[in-house]
Design a protein around this motif. Sequence first.
Motif, PDB file in Angstrom:
ATOM      1  N   LEU A  94       0.732  -1.338   0.209  1.00  0.00           N
ATOM      2  CA  LEU A  94      -0.339  -0.153  -0.267  1.00  0.00           C
ATOM      3  C   LEU A  94       0.973   1.009   0.163  1.00  0.00           C
ATOM      4  N   THR A  95       2.352   1.630   0.471  1.00  0.00           N
ATOM      5  CA  THR A  95       3.296   2.377   0.622  1.00  0.00           C
ATOM      6  C   THR A  95       3.543   2.432  -0.446  1.00  0.00           C
ATOM      7  N   PHE A  96       3.658   1.249  -1.643  1.00  0.00           N
ATOM      8  CA  PHE A  96       4.144   1.418  -2.741  1.00  0.00           C
ATOM      9  C   PHE A  96       3.042   2.380  -3.898  1.00  0.00           C
ATOM     10  N   ALA A  97       1.791   1.823  -3.468  1.00  0.00           N
ATOM     11  CA  ALA A  97       0.690   2.346  -4.218  1.00  0.00           C
ATOM     12  C   ALA A  97       0.201   3.815  -3.608  1.00  0.00           C
ATOM     13  N   ILE A  98       0.380   4.087  -2.699  1.00  0.00           N
ATOM     14  CA  ILE A  98       0.253   6.127  -1.824  1.00  0.00           C
ATOM     15  C   ILE A  98       1.384   6.797  -3.220  1.00  0.00           C
ATOM     16  N   GLU A  99       1.962   5.935  -2.265  1.00  0.00           N
ATOM     17  CA  GLU A  99       3.252   6.889  -2.212  1.00  0.00           C
ATOM     18  C   GLU A  99       3.626   7.221  -4.357  1.00  0.00           C
ATOM     19  N   ASN A 100       3.388   6.457  -5.135  1.00  0.00           N
ATOM     20  CA  ASN A 100       3.710   6.451  -6.553  1.00  0.00           C
ATOM     21  C   ASN A 100       2.852   7.187  -7.533  1.00  0.00           C
ATOM     22  N   PHE A 101       1.586   7.372  -6.773  1.00  0.00           N
ATOM     23  CA  PHE A 101       0.330   7.463  -6.872  1.00  0.00           C
ATOM     24  C   PHE A 101      -0.243   8.207  -6.718  1.00  0.00           C
ATOM     25  N   GLY A 102      -0.178   8.616  -5.794  1.00  0.00           N
ATOM     26  CA  GLY A 102      -0.840   9.901  -5.254  1.00  0.00           C
ATOM     27  C   GLY A 102      -2.174   9.662  -4.427  1.00  0.00           C
ATOM     28  N   LEU A 103      -2.184   8.812  -3.828  1.00  0.00           N
ATOM     29  CA  LEU A 103      -3.849   8.226  -3.849  1.00  0.00           C
ATOM     30  C   LEU A 103      -4.167   9.197  -2.342  1.00  0.00           C
ATOM     31  N   ASP A 104      -6.087   8.841  -2.271  1.00  0.00           N
ATOM     32  CA  ASP A 104      -6.300   9.963  -1.884  1.00  0.00           C
ATOM     33  C   ASP A 104      -6.518   9.345  -0.716  1.00  0.00           C
ATOM     34  N   LYS A 105      -6.318   9.894   0.690  1.00  0.00           N
ATOM     35  CA  LYS A 105      -6.681   8.859   1.639  1.00  0.00           C
ATOM     36  C   LYS A 105      -8.488   9.033   1.922  1.00  0.00           C
ATOM     37  N   THR A 106      -8.626   9.959   1.949  1.00  0.00           N
ATOM     38  CA  THR A 106      -9.975  10.144   2.389  1.00  0.00           C
ATOM     39  C   THR A 106     -11.090   9.058   1.526  1.00  0.00           C
ATOM     40  N   TYR A 107     -10.438   8.473   0.366  1.00  0.00           N
ATOM     41  CA  TYR A 107     -11.705   7.224   0.172  1.00  0.00           C
ATOM     42  C   TYR A 107     -11.083   6.195   0.763  1.00  0.00           C
ATOM     43  N   PHE A 108      -9.648   5.454   1.509  1.00  0.00           N
ATOM     44  CA  PHE A 108      -9.700   4.878   2.021  1.00  0.00           C
ATOM     45  C   PHE A 108     -10.260   5.232   3.614  1.00  0.00           C
ATOM     46  N   VAL A 109     -10.747   6.027   3.879  1.00  0.00           N
ATOM     47  CA  VAL A 109     -11.284   6.277   4.508  1.00  0.00           C
ATOM     48  C   VAL A 109     -12.776   5.753   4.868  1.00  0.00           C
ATOM     49  N   ASP A 110     -13.568   6.714   4.311  1.00  0.00           N
ATOM     50  CA  ASP A 110     -15.048   6.216   4.004  1.00  0.00           C
ATOM     51  C   ASP A 110     -14.902   5.250   3.707  1.00  0.00           C
ATOM     52  N   LEU A 111     -14.327   4.250   2.663  1.00  0.00           N
ATOM     53  CA  LEU A 111     -14.323   2.770   2.328  1.00  0.00           C
ATOM     54  C   LEU A 111     -15.148   1.955   3.947  1.00  0.00           C
ATOM     55  N   LEU A 112     -14.004   2.292   4.780  1.00  0.00           N
ATOM     56  CA  LEU A 112     -13.733   1.759   5.601  1.00  0.00           C
ATOM     57  C   LEU A 112     -15.297   1.940   6.693  1.00  0.00           C
ATOM     58  N   LYS A 113     -15.626   3.207   6.332  1.00  0.00           N
ATOM     59  CA  LYS A 113     -17.716   2.858   6.682  1.00  0.00           C
ATOM     60  C   LYS A 113     -18.121   2.373   6.208  1.00  0.00           C
ATOM     61  N   ALA A 114     -18.107   1.928   4.793  1.00  0.00           N
ATOM     62  CA  ALA A 114     -18.608   0.947   4.322  1.00  0.00           C
ATOM     63  C   ALA A 114     -18.781  -0.022   5.053  1.00  0.00           C
ATOM     64  N   MET A 115     -17.284  -0.552   5.303  1.00  0.00           N
ATOM     65  CA  MET A 115     -16.921  -1.725   5.712  1.00  0.00           C
ATOM     66  C   MET A 115     -17.483  -1.895   6.881  1.00  0.00           C
ATOM     67  N   ASN A 116     -17.331  -0.808   7.884  1.00  0.00           N
ATOM     68  CA  ASN A 116     -18.217  -1.009   9.169  1.00  0.00           C
ATOM     69  C   ASN A 116     -19.980  -1.296   9.259  1.00  0.00           C
ATOM     70  N   PHE A 117     -20.276  -0.818   8.803  1.00  0.00           N
ATOM     71  CA  PHE A 117     -21.909  -0.434   7.887  1.00  0.00           C
ATOM     72  C   PHE A 117     -22.303  -2.060   8.040  1.00  0.00           C
ATOM     73  N   ASP A 118     -21.468  -2.359   6.791  1.00  0.00           N
ATOM     74  CA  ASP A 118     -22.062  -3.577   6.608  1.00  0.00           C
ATOM     75  C   ASP A 118     -21.813  -4.701   7.623  1.00  0.00           C
ATOM     76  N   LEU A 119     -20.593  -4.695   8.353  1.00  0.00           N
ATOM     77  CA  LEU A 119     -19.938  -5.154  10.189  1.00  0.00           C
ATOM     78  C   LEU A 119     -21.570  -5.207  10.757  1.00  0.00           C
ATOM     79  N   LEU A 120     -22.439  -4.000  11.239  1.00  0.00           N
ATOM     80  CA  LEU A 120     -23.008  -3.799  12.270  1.00  0.00           C
ATOM     81  C   LEU A 120     -24.199  -4.617  10.927  1.00  0.00           C
ATOM     82  N   ILE A 121     -25.053  -4.654   9.932  1.00  0.00           N
ATOM     83  CA  ILE A 121     -25.648  -5.667   8.861  1.00  0.00           C
ATOM     84  C   ILE A 121     -26.295  -6.695   9.510  1.00  0.00           C
TER      85      ILE A 121
END
Length: 326
Positions: A94-121
């Motif tokens: 993931l470090t390789f991907a983030i550093e080489n392609f400038g991945l936005d942290k916001t999208y990882f955080v929002d994805l994890l919100k959905a996973m938390n939601f699914d976990l509740l369901i």
Amino acid sequence: MSVQSQLFCQQICNNSKSSFTQSFMILPSDQKRAMTALYAFCRLVDDLADELSKIDYPKALQELQFYGELIENLYSQKTQIYSHSNHNFLAEELTFAIENFGLDKTYFVDLLKAMNFDLLINSKQQQNIIFDDFSQLENYCYQVAATVGLLSSAIFGYQKNNENEIENIKKYAHDLGLALQFTNIVRDVREDFFNQRIYLVINAKNSDNSDFELPKNFDEISWKNFENFIISQNILENHAKIAEQYFQTAFAYFKKLSPQTQNLQKPALIMAAVYRQVLKEIVKKKYNIFQNQKDQHFRLSSTQKFLIVSQMLISSDFVLNDQTIF
């Protein structure tokens, strides 16, 4: 460690047997490595919610929180050695991907919100009817799918010095993510039902004009009755129409991209072509797609997928210029 790290993420992709992973096998090595890392992360966090039969809720929640901390550490450039070697492998990739392609942290955080939601369901910590309207469902689809599309688009590449290009690529990735997820919802409705999950907006009336209410206990309703209801009340059709609307807007934004960026974004468009064909087949069959009781969700044949990918490698026009399904 990088060879072991890459092999770890690649094995996760191989085990998934997903059409999505096939779409980026044609990428140059650095992009393929970054996409493999991204997919491995998505697969690991998604499995926590989907496989609660193998892991209890507190442990799954703890694992999901760990992945959130891992992302925080990566973006704060905090060096961390984890006790589990697999976590170190994932962090390196993931470090390789983030550093080489400038991945936005916001999208990882929002994805994890959905996973938390699914976990509740999935843990039955929350009731089964989960979406009151389409705005709620669209927000969930953004978190669980469009975030991945936006991260992927950064890896595939585009002209980052062009403001119009940046705006159009983000709208394209966002709308394509929603199109794919709405297609998933229609395709997987039977599988989700038997896993006691419903990712539908149910706001229709029964034949006697009374509101339909899903029993809190799934044992009180049969799949056949539920299937008849959602088909007769056009609930699946409503969701399919939204999927098609997002395909059309995504294709419109794609056409606005420069030829260079269009070529770079081809892997995502190949996936779009496959999923849109799935949607077309489901609509063609009038949503009666589970004739075999062993079927969990509708699939294209290997031959159908091969023909679509072959056509897409020659020209994107057949999907971009195809008339709307409805």
